[in-house]
Design a protein around this motif. Structure first.
Motif, mmCIF file in Angstrom:
data_model
loop_
_atom_site.group_PDB
_atom_site.id
_atom_site.type_symbol
_atom_site.label_atom_id
_atom_site.label_comp_id
_atom_site.label_asym_id
_atom_site.label_seq_id
_atom_site.Cartn_x
_atom_site.Cartn_y
_atom_site.Cartn_z
ATOM 1 N N ALA A 345 35.970 6.898 26.845
ATOM 2 C CA ALA A 345 36.236 7.588 25.586
ATOM 3 C C ALA A 345 35.189 7.201 24.556
ATOM 4 O O ALA A 345 34.474 6.208 24.707
ATOM 5 C CB ALA A 345 37.636 7.241 25.070
ATOM 6 N N ILE A 346 35.108 8.011 23.525
ATOM 7 C CA ILE A 346 34.209 7.739 22.404
ATOM 8 C C ILE A 346 35.013 6.997 21.341
ATOM 9 O O ILE A 346 36.144 7.404 21.026
ATOM 10 C CB ILE A 346 33.642 9.046 21.829
ATOM 11 C CG1 ILE A 346 32.858 9.798 22.917
ATOM 12 C CG2 ILE A 346 32.756 8.777 20.630
ATOM 13 C CD1 ILE A 346 32.405 11.180 22.497
ATOM 14 N N PRO A 347 34.498 5.884 20.803
ATOM 15 C CA PRO A 347 35.252 5.115 19.794
ATOM 16 C C PRO A 347 35.727 5.983 18.630
ATOM 17 O O PRO A 347 34.974 6.797 18.089
ATOM 18 C CB PRO A 347 34.220 4.077 19.309
ATOM 19 C CG PRO A 347 33.282 3.915 20.469
ATOM 20 C CD PRO A 347 33.204 5.261 21.118
ATOM 21 N N ASP A 348 37.004 5.821 18.290
ATOM 22 C CA ASP A 348 37.644 6.502 17.158
ATOM 23 C C ASP A 348 37.814 8.009 17.373
ATOM 24 O O ASP A 348 38.157 8.745 16.445
ATOM 25 C CB ASP A 348 36.856 6.273 15.850
ATOM 26 C CG ASP A 348 36.734 4.803 15.504
ATOM 27 O OD1 ASP A 348 37.696 4.059 15.762
ATOM 28 O OD2 ASP A 348 35.662 4.407 14.984
ATOM 29 N N ILE A 349 37.570 8.493 18.588
ATOM 30 C CA ILE A 349 37.743 9.909 18.914
ATOM 31 C C ILE A 349 38.743 10.030 20.042
ATOM 32 O O ILE A 349 38.593 9.392 21.091
ATOM 33 C CB ILE A 349 36.402 10.575 19.330
ATOM 34 C CG1 ILE A 349 35.332 10.370 18.261
ATOM 35 C CG2 ILE A 349 36.603 12.053 19.614
ATOM 36 C CD1 ILE A 349 35.627 11.033 16.945
ATOM 37 N N ARG A 350 39.780 10.846 19.843
ATOM 38 C CA ARG A 350 40.784 11.030 20.882
ATOM 39 C C ARG A 350 40.219 11.819 22.066
ATOM 40 O O ARG A 350 39.424 12.747 21.862
ATOM 41 C CB ARG A 350 41.989 11.780 20.325
ATOM 42 C CG ARG A 350 42.816 10.986 19.331
ATOM 43 C CD ARG A 350 44.040 11.772 18.908
ATOM 44 N NE ARG A 350 44.890 11.021 17.994
ATOM 45 C CZ ARG A 350 46.031 11.469 17.496
ATOM 46 N NH1 ARG A 350 46.451 12.702 17.825
ATOM 47 N NH2 ARG A 350 46.758 10.727 16.692
ATOM 48 N N PRO A 351 40.604 11.445 23.289
ATOM 49 C CA PRO A 351 40.151 12.189 24.476
ATOM 50 C C PRO A 351 40.664 13.628 24.441
ATOM 51 O O PRO A 351 41.670 13.941 23.806
ATOM 52 C CB PRO A 351 40.776 11.411 25.639
ATOM 53 C CG PRO A 351 41.055 10.045 25.093
ATOM 54 C CD PRO A 351 41.402 10.257 23.650
ATOM 55 N N GLY A 352 39.958 14.500 25.129
ATOM 56 C CA GLY A 352 40.388 15.892 25.206
ATOM 57 C C GLY A 352 39.697 16.783 24.190
ATOM 58 O O GLY A 352 38.474 16.769 24.061
ATOM 59 N N THR A 353 40.494 17.530 23.436
ATOM 60 C CA THR A 353 39.960 18.521 22.489
ATOM 61 C C THR A 353 39.108 17.887 21.398
ATOM 62 O O THR A 353 38.046 18.418 21.036
ATOM 63 C CB THR A 353 41.109 19.304 21.839
ATOM 64 O OG1 THR A 353 41.927 19.892 22.866
ATOM 65 C CG2 THR A 353 40.565 20.411 20.958
ATOM 66 N N ASP A 354 39.554 16.740 20.867
ATOM 67 C CA ASP A 354 38.788 16.070 19.807
ATOM 68 C C ASP A 354 37.414 15.630 20.304
ATOM 69 O O ASP A 354 36.409 15.741 19.588
ATOM 70 C CB ASP A 354 39.558 14.863 19.264
ATOM 71 C CG ASP A 354 40.770 15.278 18.445
ATOM 72 O OD1 ASP A 354 40.882 16.478 18.140
ATOM 73 O OD2 ASP A 354 41.601 14.414 18.119
ATOM 74 N N THR A 355 37.372 15.124 21.539
ATOM 75 C CA THR A 355 36.093 14.712 22.125
ATOM 76 C C THR A 355 35.173 15.907 22.320
ATOM 77 O O THR A 355 33.974 15.839 22.040
ATOM 78 C CB THR A 355 36.329 14.017 23.482
ATOM 79 O OG1 THR A 355 37.125 12.855 23.287
ATOM 80 C CG2 THR A 355 35.006 13.618 24.128
#
Length: 432
Positions: A345-355
């Motif tokens: 995952a990307i720090p401070d970014i939720r997996p899925g649509t936000d990413t």
């Protein structure tokens, strides 16, 4: 550099790969120097293959079109076919879209279709070029139909053979074979380009004129090197997106320098420039073989990127194709899905649509910089002759698409060689 070359030829497998690659490139350049039988290459005007879509094809082939050599089409039909198949694989044709998801099996099927399409396009391009140049310059030594067919067959066969050479280099040699063929053609014309520029700029009429013109030529070479440095720097520029991985028991957080996902500032390479130039050049090339009228002259003026209106259209098309091709090459949705599957995952970014949204936003932002870079490089051979009358458009013909290809291919090949060297050294350490 000497140490690097010693290391390359010290490794047995790498040495064989390099020698094989050089041998294949020699075969390609040998065929590029042989004119097709029944062709009078001297009848071709130099200006005919230095501008428009013919100029692009001639540059990518390293001057093979102006000689109407065995490899006069080069790998351009293969590149065109590959782009078409990739575009059609984006849910346009269900079968191709399905093959896209089948891994290596689907890739082999797509490659087979690409080769058939390459042969078809090579025959079409070969026939069109032979007809156009024979009508305009009388390049065929005889008007017999079978000679026309013979020349087209040789051109198509040469294109397929060039594609085969590129594949062999990719499989058994070092670097990307298709890119190296284009790279070799451009670099092969580089010495002649500097010699021609020297003859054009330097005059020995008087001592003052000689000294002044030589200084101008030295300034030209320095400017050329500065452009090359700018291209190399821009080609290597990336935007690093930090990544961390999570396990069942703990979350392991890596710093930005340790684990990241690099996205090139110019991920579309030279493709947008070629597309933009081709779109503007194709209509001009067609009307050049028509009778001159006010309408054809107006169209030619509008689409001529060396004039204000055409230059603006050229820039806008480069920007459009840069965004289009970057989003085609980098699928934010697929990357986000792959990160989620691998537990990253990307720090401070939720997996899925936000990413997906985050990657898309970053891609669009850096594409602005990439588009600006491509626009500057493409504009150099157009603007410089206007403000610096001592040069000509031919003198800086490599300043646009050619420099990006040369820098990109060279950097990628060196990167692959260094990777092989590192891997070999690592294996040797394990054996100890």
């Amino acid at each position: 550099m000497i140490t690097f070359l010693k290391e390359v030829f010290k490794k047995g497998e790498l040495r064989r790969k390099v020698v094989f690659t050089l041998g294949m490139l020699f075969v390609f350049r040998l065929g590029a120097a042989i004119t097709i039988p029944y062709i009078n290459a001297d009848a071709i005007s130099q200006s005919a293959t230095s501008s428009g879509i013919f100029g692009i094809m001639n540059m990518l082939g390293g001057g093979t079109l102006e000689r109407f050599s065995l490899f006069s089409l080069g790998v351009s039909p293969y590149i065109t076919a590959s782009i078409i198949i990739e575009l059609l694989s984006m849910d346009v044709i269900p079968t191709l879209a399905r093959w896209q998801k089948e891994g290596n099996v689907g890739k082999k099927k797509k490659d087979k279709v690409t080769r058939y399409l390459t042969l078809f396009l090579a025959a079409i391009q070969g026939g069109s070029l032979t007809y156009a140049f024979d009508k305009g310059y009388g390049i065929l030594t005889s008007s017999k139909p079978w000679i026309y067919v013979y020349v087209v067959v040789v051109m198509a066969a040469g294109s397929m053979f060039a594609m085969w050479i590129g594949d062999r280099i990719t499989i058994k040699g070092v670097g990307n074979g298709t890119s190296l063929l284009i790279f070799t053609g451009i670099v092969a014309n580089l010495p002649n380009q500097f010699i021609t520029t020297y003859d054009t700029m330097v005059s020995y009429k008087t001592t003052y004129t000689a000294v002044t013109s030589i200084l101008w030529y030295i300034l030209f070479v320095l400017a050329y090197l500065a452009i090359m440095i700018f291209v190399v720097y821009s080609e290597g520029a990336v935007r690093k997106i930090p990544i961390f991985y999570a396990t069942n028991t703990m979350t392991v957080m890596h710093t930005k320098e340790d684990t990241h996902m690099p996205i090139k500032i110019n991920s579309s390479s030279v493709i947008p420039v070629i597309f933009a130039a081709s779109v503007l050049a194709a209509p001009r090339t067609i009307i050049s073989f028509m009778s001159s009228t006010k309408t054809t002259q107006m169209i030619d003026d509008i689409l001529n990127y060396q004039k204000p209106v055409g230059f603006i259209l050229y820039v806008l098309m480069i920007v459009f194709f840069t965004f289009f091709y970057c989003n085609l090459q980098i699928d934010a949705k697929k990357i986000s899905e792959d990160l989620k599957k691998s537990g990253a995952a990307i720090p401070d970014i939720r997996p899925g649509t936000d990413t997906k949204k985050y990657i898309g936003t970053v891609l669009n932002r850096i594409t602005v910089v990439g588009a600006l870079f491509l626009t500057i490089i493409a504009a150099i051979p157009i603007i410089v002759p206007v403000v610096w009358t001592a040069t000509s458009s031919n003198a800086l013909s490599l300043g646009g698409t050619g420099l990006i290809i040369v820098a990109g291919v060279a950097l990628e090949t060196i990167r692959q060689i260094r990777s092989i060297l590192t891997r070999k050294e690592y294996h040797g350490y394990i054996r100890k």
